[in-house]
Design an enzyme around this catalytic site. Structure first.
Site, PDB file in Angstrom:
ATOM      1  N   ASN A  10      -3.344  26.777 -36.286  1.00 22.74           N
ATOM      2  CA  ASN A  10      -2.652  27.247 -35.190  1.00 22.74           C
ATOM      3  C   ASN A  10      -1.265  27.411 -35.522  1.00 22.74           C
ATOM      4  O   ASN A  10      -0.357  26.564 -35.474  1.00 22.74           O
ATOM      5  CB  ASN A  10      -2.673  26.881 -33.723  1.00 22.74           C
ATOM      6  N   LYS A  12       0.934  29.196 -34.282  1.00 21.33           N
ATOM      7  CA  LYS A  12       2.039  29.341 -33.191  1.00 21.33           C
ATOM      8  C   LYS A  12       2.925  30.473 -33.517  1.00 21.33           C
ATOM      9  O   LYS A  12       2.275  31.536 -34.016  1.00 21.33           O
ATOM     10  CB  LYS A  12       2.529  27.984 -32.751  1.00 21.33           C
ATOM     11  N   HIS A  97      -4.425  27.369 -24.246  1.00 20.53           N
ATOM     12  CA  HIS A  97      -3.408  26.530 -25.124  1.00 20.53           C
ATOM     13  C   HIS A  97      -2.480  26.009 -24.068  1.00 20.53           C
ATOM     14  O   HIS A  97      -2.073  26.375 -23.100  1.00 20.53           O
ATOM     15  CB  HIS A  97      -3.096  27.057 -26.075  1.00 20.53           C
ATOM     16  N   GLU A  99       0.395  25.393 -24.269  1.00 23.19           N
ATOM     17  CA  GLU A  99       1.958  26.089 -24.426  1.00 23.19           C
ATOM     18  C   GLU A  99       1.636  27.354 -23.673  1.00 23.19           C
ATOM     19  O   GLU A  99       2.832  27.955 -23.111  1.00 23.19           O
ATOM     20  CB  GLU A  99       2.338  26.397 -25.936  1.00 23.19           C
ATOM     21  N   GLU A 167      -6.578  18.738 -26.690  1.00 23.35           N
ATOM     22  CA  GLU A 167      -5.085  18.338 -27.163  1.00 23.35           C
ATOM     23  C   GLU A 167      -4.214  17.925 -25.927  1.00 23.35           C
ATOM     24  O   GLU A 167      -3.689  18.691 -25.267  1.00 23.35           O
ATOM     25  CB  GLU A 167      -4.647  19.849 -27.354  1.00 23.35           C
ATOM     26  N   GLY A 173       3.151  18.112 -31.194  1.00 28.95           N
ATOM     27  CA  GLY A 173       4.510  18.501 -31.919  1.00 28.95           C
ATOM     28  C   GLY A 173       5.435  17.360 -31.485  1.00 28.95           C
ATOM     29  O   GLY A 173       6.487  17.184 -32.079  1.00 28.95           O
ATOM     30  N   SER A 213      -0.652  16.526 -33.401  1.00 31.51           N
ATOM     31  CA  SER A 213      -0.083  15.791 -34.560  1.00 31.51           C
ATOM     32  C   SER A 213      -1.070  15.393 -35.710  1.00 31.51           C
ATOM     33  O   SER A 213      -0.854  14.138 -36.046  1.00 31.51           O
ATOM     34  CB  SER A 213       0.847  14.602 -34.090  1.00 31.51           C
TER      35      SER A 213
END
Ligand code: 13P
Length: 253
Positions: A10, A12, A97, A99, A167, A173, A213
């Site tokens: 991904n 992003k 996701h 985000e 996730e 991150g 991560s």
């Protein structure tokens, strides 16, 4: 039966230009040239999909979208549909996701997207994950709610087109990955809920990935001790050699 692992990059909102995206895709394809025993997909920003498509021709690599809209055509400014993504080479699409959920995407919307992706012939990678862990185990019911909502209306026949990515938000991150034990616990939990709904044979078709991560260093133990079916990789997927190493760890476990 052991499933072929799946590793998804991904990217992003990276990299910053079409030429940089093409370079990264070429490097990724080159780094993976001799890797077998793992399915690999790259999810670039949608705007680059069409020009990356020729770069994966004849290769085992597949393209994925990071997001999608559930209608096919219409007055939906800024949105991109499943047939559009398909026409520029996407074979999979990530939905839900964290985000995007942080920008207001609800469970209901995630479900509409997942069903549209599957109905359109692509595989849906539905993301679930808690923002924090608590001693009482509330994070389990949180993930269960997201998972049941994402799968609502998805038939047992369609399960070959469904992938779940666990996730945890606290691991995304941050450099702090879930331990293999945590990942394994959640994989079993997700599998049990899917078995509840679809039976053992149906649930066995769904690959359950871990994301948060993931690095070349922790991928091996997350696969072996976490027993996940692959990874959704953010930051490390922007470094072709490291991403390829993660894919090899998935292939060899
Ligand atoms: P990182 O690998 O950068 O933690 O991101 C995980 C992720 O969100 C992949 O979808």
């Amino acid at each position: 039966m052991k499933k072929t692992p799946l590793v998804v990059a991904n990217w992003k909102m990276h990299p910053g230009s079409s030429s940089a995206a093409k370079s990264l895709m070429r490097e990724t394809a080159k780094a993976l040239a001799r890797t077998r025993g793992v399915d690999v997909a790259v999810a670039p920003p949608s705007v680059f999909l069409g020009e990356l498509q020729p770069l994966i021709a004849g290769k085992k690599l597949r393209l994925a979208a990071q997001n999608v809209f559930y209608e096919k055509l219409g007055a939906y400014t800024g949105e991109v549909s499943v047939p559009m993504l398909k026409s520029v080479g996407a074979a999979l699409a990530i939905v839900g996701h964290s985000e995007r959920r942080a920008l207001g995407e609800t469970d209901e919307l995630v479900n509409k997207k997942a069903r549209a992706v599957i109905a359109g012939g692509l595989a849906a990678i539905a993301c679930v994950g808690e923002s924090k862990r608590d001693a009482r185990g509330d994070y389990l019911s949180f993930v269960e709610k997201q998972l049941r909502a994402a799968c609502a209306g998805v038939s047992a026949q369609a399960l070959g087109k469904l992938v779940i990515a666990y996730e945890p938000i606290w691991a995304i991150g941050t450099g702090t990955n879930a331990t293999p034990h945590d990942a394994h616990e959640m994989k079993l939990f997700i599998q049990r809920i899917l078995t509840d709904t679809y039976g053992r044979a149906g649930a066995a078709k769904v690959r359950i990935l871990y994301g948060g991560s993931v690095t070349a260093k922790n991928a091996g133990e997350l696969m072996q001790d976490g027993a996940v079916d692959g990874f959704l990789v953010g930051g490390a997927s922007l470094r072709a050699a490291e991403f390829a190493s993660i894919c090899r760890s998935a292939a060899s476990s």
